[in-house]
Design a protein around this motif. Structure first.
Motif, PDB file in Angstrom:
ATOM      1  N   SER A 174       0.384  -1.138   0.200  1.00  0.00           N
ATOM      2  CA  SER A 174      -0.102   0.367   0.304  1.00  0.00           C
ATOM      3  C   SER A 174       0.512   1.323  -0.091  1.00  0.00           C
ATOM      4  O   SER A 174       2.068   0.411   0.510  1.00  0.00           O
ATOM      5  CB  SER A 174      -0.970   0.178   1.126  1.00  0.00           C
ATOM      6  OG  SER A 174       0.232  -0.042   2.374  1.00  0.00           O
ATOM      7  N   SER A 177       0.639   6.561  -5.287  1.00  0.00           N
ATOM      8  CA  SER A 177       0.898   6.899  -6.527  1.00  0.00           C
ATOM      9  C   SER A 177       2.815   6.810  -6.483  1.00  0.00           C
ATOM     10  O   SER A 177       2.333   8.251  -5.734  1.00  0.00           O
ATOM     11  CB  SER A 177       0.050   6.746  -7.385  1.00  0.00           C
ATOM     12  OG  SER A 177      -0.810   6.249  -7.693  1.00  0.00           O
ATOM     13  N   GLU A 248      -3.579  -2.352  -8.585  1.00  0.00           N
ATOM     14  CA  GLU A 248      -4.678  -0.994  -8.084  1.00  0.00           C
ATOM     15  C   GLU A 248      -5.523  -2.237  -7.834  1.00  0.00           C
ATOM     16  O   GLU A 248      -7.315  -2.357  -8.383  1.00  0.00           O
ATOM     17  CB  GLU A 248      -4.820  -0.745  -9.874  1.00  0.00           C
ATOM     18  CG  GLU A 248      -4.215   0.904 -10.384  1.00  0.00           C
ATOM     19  CD  GLU A 248      -4.171   1.720  -9.359  1.00  0.00           C
ATOM     20  OE1 GLU A 248      -4.909   1.913  -8.714  1.00  0.00           O
ATOM     21  OE2 GLU A 248      -3.225   2.518  -9.392  1.00  0.00           O
ATOM     22  N   GLY A 250      -7.637  -2.785  -5.405  1.00  0.00           N
ATOM     23  CA  GLY A 250      -9.600  -1.987  -5.275  1.00  0.00           C
ATOM     24  C   GLY A 250     -10.381  -1.377  -5.953  1.00  0.00           C
ATOM     25  O   GLY A 250     -11.115  -0.547  -5.634  1.00  0.00           O
ATOM     26  N   GLU A 251      -9.766  -1.397  -6.939  1.00  0.00           N
ATOM     27  CA  GLU A 251     -10.784  -1.041  -8.268  1.00  0.00           C
ATOM     28  C   GLU A 251     -11.365  -2.117  -8.981  1.00  0.00           C
ATOM     29  O   GLU A 251     -12.371  -2.381  -9.962  1.00  0.00           O
ATOM     30  CB  GLU A 251      -9.885  -0.517  -9.307  1.00  0.00           C
ATOM     31  CG  GLU A 251      -9.221   0.657  -9.490  1.00  0.00           C
ATOM     32  CD  GLU A 251     -10.022   1.976  -9.212  1.00  0.00           C
ATOM     33  OE1 GLU A 251     -11.174   1.868  -9.761  1.00  0.00           O
ATOM     34  OE2 GLU A 251     -10.088   3.031  -8.097  1.00  0.00           O
ATOM     35  N   THR A 288      -2.105  -1.202  -4.109  1.00  0.00           N
ATOM     36  CA  THR A 288      -3.294  -0.341  -3.920  1.00  0.00           C
ATOM     37  C   THR A 288      -3.072   1.004  -3.162  1.00  0.00           C
ATOM     38  O   THR A 288      -2.051   1.391  -2.530  1.00  0.00           O
ATOM     39  CB  THR A 288      -4.541  -0.777  -3.030  1.00  0.00           C
ATOM     40  OG1 THR A 288      -5.187   0.844  -3.703  1.00  0.00           O
ATOM     41  CG2 THR A 288      -3.832  -1.213  -1.463  1.00  0.00           C
ATOM     42  N   ASN A 289      -3.381   2.595  -3.763  1.00  0.00           N
ATOM     43  CA  ASN A 289      -3.439   3.310  -3.622  1.00  0.00           C
ATOM     44  C   ASN A 289      -4.293   3.841  -2.645  1.00  0.00           C
ATOM     45  O   ASN A 289      -4.740   5.163  -2.029  1.00  0.00           O
ATOM     46  CB  ASN A 289      -2.826   4.804  -4.499  1.00  0.00           C
ATOM     47  CG  ASN A 289      -3.566   4.541  -5.111  1.00  0.00           C
ATOM     48  OD1 ASN A 289      -5.073   4.577  -5.126  1.00  0.00           O
ATOM     49  ND2 ASN A 289      -3.782   5.245  -6.639  1.00  0.00           N
ATOM     50  N   GLN A 290      -4.788   3.240  -2.561  1.00  0.00           N
ATOM     51  CA  GLN A 290      -6.428   3.432  -1.112  1.00  0.00           C
ATOM     52  C   GLN A 290      -6.073   2.791  -0.161  1.00  0.00           C
ATOM     53  O   GLN A 290      -5.493   2.044  -0.229  1.00  0.00           O
ATOM     54  CB  GLN A 290      -7.500   2.858  -2.838  1.00  0.00           C
ATOM     55  CG  GLN A 290      -7.928   4.106  -3.921  1.00  0.00           C
ATOM     56  CD  GLN A 290      -8.798   2.675  -4.340  1.00  0.00           C
ATOM     57  OE1 GLN A 290      -9.780   3.078  -4.223  1.00  0.00           O
ATOM     58  NE2 GLN A 290      -8.912   2.274  -5.536  1.00  0.00           N
ATOM     59  N   ASP A 291      -7.533   3.066   0.475  1.00  0.00           N
ATOM     60  CA  ASP A 291      -7.149   2.887   2.081  1.00  0.00           C
ATOM     61  C   ASP A 291      -8.608   1.775   1.781  1.00  0.00           C
ATOM     62  O   ASP A 291      -9.573   1.434   2.065  1.00  0.00           O
ATOM     63  CB  ASP A 291      -8.072   3.045   2.910  1.00  0.00           C
ATOM     64  CG  ASP A 291      -8.139   3.307   4.685  1.00  0.00           C
ATOM     65  OD1 ASP A 291      -7.775   1.556   4.383  1.00  0.00           O
ATOM     66  OD2 ASP A 291      -8.367   3.863   5.562  1.00  0.00           O
ATOM     67  N   LEU A 292      -8.128   0.095   1.921  1.00  0.00           N
ATOM     68  CA  LEU A 292      -8.797  -1.009   1.594  1.00  0.00           C
ATOM     69  C   LEU A 292      -9.816  -1.004   3.079  1.00  0.00           C
ATOM     70  O   LEU A 292     -10.785  -1.279   2.959  1.00  0.00           O
ATOM     71  CB  LEU A 292      -7.709  -1.990   1.521  1.00  0.00           C
ATOM     72  CG  LEU A 292      -7.289  -2.141   0.069  1.00  0.00           C
ATOM     73  CD1 LEU A 292      -6.180  -4.026   0.101  1.00  0.00           C
ATOM     74  CD2 LEU A 292      -7.997  -1.969  -1.025  1.00  0.00           C
ATOM     75  N   LEU A 295     -12.390   0.958   2.477  1.00  0.00           N
ATOM     76  CA  LEU A 295     -13.593   0.710   1.495  1.00  0.00           C
ATOM     77  C   LEU A 295     -14.609  -1.038   2.075  1.00  0.00           C
ATOM     78  O   LEU A 295     -15.264  -1.046   1.338  1.00  0.00           O
ATOM     79  CB  LEU A 295     -12.347  -0.686   0.173  1.00  0.00           C
ATOM     80  CG  LEU A 295     -12.141   1.143  -0.923  1.00  0.00           C
ATOM     81  CD1 LEU A 295     -11.417   0.675  -1.856  1.00  0.00           C
ATOM     82  CD2 LEU A 295     -12.931   2.080  -1.231  1.00  0.00           C
ATOM     83  N   LYS A 300     -17.243  -1.533  -0.612  1.00  0.00           N
ATOM     84  CA  LYS A 300     -16.859  -2.044  -1.643  1.00  0.00           C
ATOM     85  C   LYS A 300     -15.346  -2.473  -1.950  1.00  0.00           C
ATOM     86  O   LYS A 300     -15.647  -2.978  -3.088  1.00  0.00           O
ATOM     87  CB  LYS A 300     -15.986  -0.220  -1.708  1.00  0.00           C
ATOM     88  CG  LYS A 300     -17.775   0.891  -2.209  1.00  0.00           C
ATOM     89  CD  LYS A 300     -16.866   2.017  -2.647  1.00  0.00           C
ATOM     90  CE  LYS A 300     -17.828   3.243  -3.251  1.00  0.00           C
ATOM     91  NZ  LYS A 300     -17.304   4.566  -3.045  1.00  0.00           N
TER      92      LYS A 300
END
Length: 457
Positions: A174, A177, A248, A250-251, A288-292, A295, A300
């Motif tokens: 994590s 980007s 990615e 998380g997408e 991922t660059n998101q906070d799983l 999510l 999500k």
């Protein structure tokens, strides 16, 4: 000069091992010794009587210490490039008459071509040695890759990677980007027992949802309109025995997350349209660059899948949180692109200071791209702060506005630096710029612009 004095002086300088060049108070050549002839590869008959400005214009020398001394009336030394290509250090001294006028200028000339070459090689070795202290080097598919690190956090990550790489456990990377998550994924694969097996990389955000399932798991013949007659092998099957990177993550759509969970639990896949399972031996690295976690709370991202992926997690912080790495990364990529494009350039210290103070929102990717930009697009051999993009020069916390005079001088300095890079002498550059030679010399001193490296060929 008196003929008797000139003859006696000529006899004296012939005994000196260094090259000697004597000019009169107007800048015309009077005498040279045999050592200078040997050094320059030019017979004295082609020099005596010639004015120093003429020798510059014809390209015999790139700049003249004699002319500078006639202006400053002070002893002076500089690096000079002769037409022969040799680099010499010239030291000139004015000789005054009783009235205080310059009678003639005596210049000693010493060859430093070999010394400069040795010095340059030594600096290169020192630079490479310093670079090697900040990197961990490894190979992926025959290509050398480096993890550049100076901060404790990155050193700790590399040590932990060495510890867990041998085990087939799932890893979650994590971080924002551009911080280098793929480099760490490469390192994990290379240090594992699977290093000689396939390493398949998938960007989950780049593949349309309608195609993602068939790309990952493959499909059987005739499973849908437009499918190949022979079917298709999916990316998981291609990675069998090796590693797959799901970037990615998380997408990834929820419908595909369910099937990925089955792969992680049972180590088997079902092709689209198939009824028979196929065993796969793979290691899954996700990035991922998101906070799983966020999510998961927003429903999500499946919680059970999150914990399957996050057996070991590495969080790679942005460059703004590890400033110790910035200097090492600047050195590495600046040297990397100088070597790739066979260009010898250098960063001024104040330029490096500006770069180290910048917060790098695009992280390592932005820094790497800027270093390449500076190498290929800046005409000067020395990178000044003015060559940096405006947004890099200006700190968000700074609100100081330059005056018109300061802005004009800043623009003038850039034009002068670029002109010096395009012409073989300060005098020629001054002529092109429409400035007096002495005026340009004074500006260069005030701006602390070195011309030594600009005129080496």
């Amino acid at each position: 000069m008196d003929e008797v004095l000139q003859e006696r002086l000529s006899e004296i300088i012939e005994w000196l091992p260094d090259g000697v060049y004597v000019a009169d108070g107007q800048g015309f050549t009077l005498l040279v010794n045999s050592a200078y002839e040997a050094l320059s590869g030019t017979h004295r008959q082609n020099l005596i009587g010639k004015h120093m400005a003429e020798l510059i214009e014809t390209g015999y020398i790139n700049q003249s210490v004699t002319l500078l001394i006639l202006e400053s009336r002070q002893p002076m030394s500089l690096i000079q490039t002769l037409k022969s290509g040799k680099e010499v250090i010239v030291t000139g001294n004015p000789v005054f008459d009783k009235s205080g006028n310059i009678r003639f200028i005596v210049t000693s000339v010493r060859d430093i071509t070999s010394l400069n070459h040795v010095t340059a090689e030594l600096e290169k070795v020192r630079g490479l040695s310093a670079l090697n202290k900040h990197q961990y080097h490894f190979n992926v598919n025959g290509n050398g890759t480096s993890v550049i690190m100076e901060s404790r956090h990155m050193k700790a990550i590399v040590e932990k990677v060495k510890q867990i790489a041998l085990y087939p456990t799932s890893v979650l990377l994590s971080g924002p980007s551009g911080v280098g998550k793929e480099v760490i994924a490469n390192l994990i694969h290379e240090l594992s027992a699977r290093s000689q097996k396939p390493f398949v990389k998938v960007n989950c955000a780049a593949i349309p949802e309608a195609l993602l399932e068939s790309e990952l798991f493959g499909y059987e013949p005739g499973s849908f309109t437009g499918a190949r007659r022979e079917g298709k092998v999916g990316l998981f099957e291609l990675a069998d025995g090796g590693t797959i990177l799901l970037d990615e993550i998380g997408e990834m759509p929820l419908s595909i997350q369910v099937k990925l969970l089955r792969v992680l639990q049972d180590l088997e896949i079902f092709r689209v349209g198939g009824v028979k399972s196929r065993k796969v031996d793979i290691r899954v690295i996700s990035a991922t660059n998101q906070d799983l976690r966020a999510l998961v709370e927003q429903r999500k991202f499946r919680e059970d899948l999150y914990y399957r992926l996050q057996v070991v997690e590495f969080h790679i912080p942005p460059l703004s949180e590890r400033p110790e790495d910035v200097d090492a990364l600047i050195d590495y990529y600046f040297h990397f692109y100088c070597t790739r494009y066979r260009i010898e350039k250098r960063l001024r210290e104040d330029t490096r200071t500006v770069l180290c103070q910048y917060n790098w929102p695009g992280n390592v990717r932005e820094l790497k791209n800027l270093m390449e930009n500076l190498i290929v697009s800046v005409p000067s051999l020395v990178i000044d702060p003015d060559h940096l993009p405006f947004h890099v020069q200006s700190k968000p916390s700074q609100h100081r506005v330059l005056t018109i005079k300061q802005q004009l001088e800043k623009y003038e300095r850039r034009i002068v630096a670029e002109t010096l890079n395009n012409y073989s002498s300060i005098r020629k550059a001054a002529e092109v710029l429409g400035l007096d030679h002495s005026t340009l010399v004074k500006k260069l001193k005030r701006w602390d612009i070195s011309t030594e490296s600009r005129f080496r060929r």
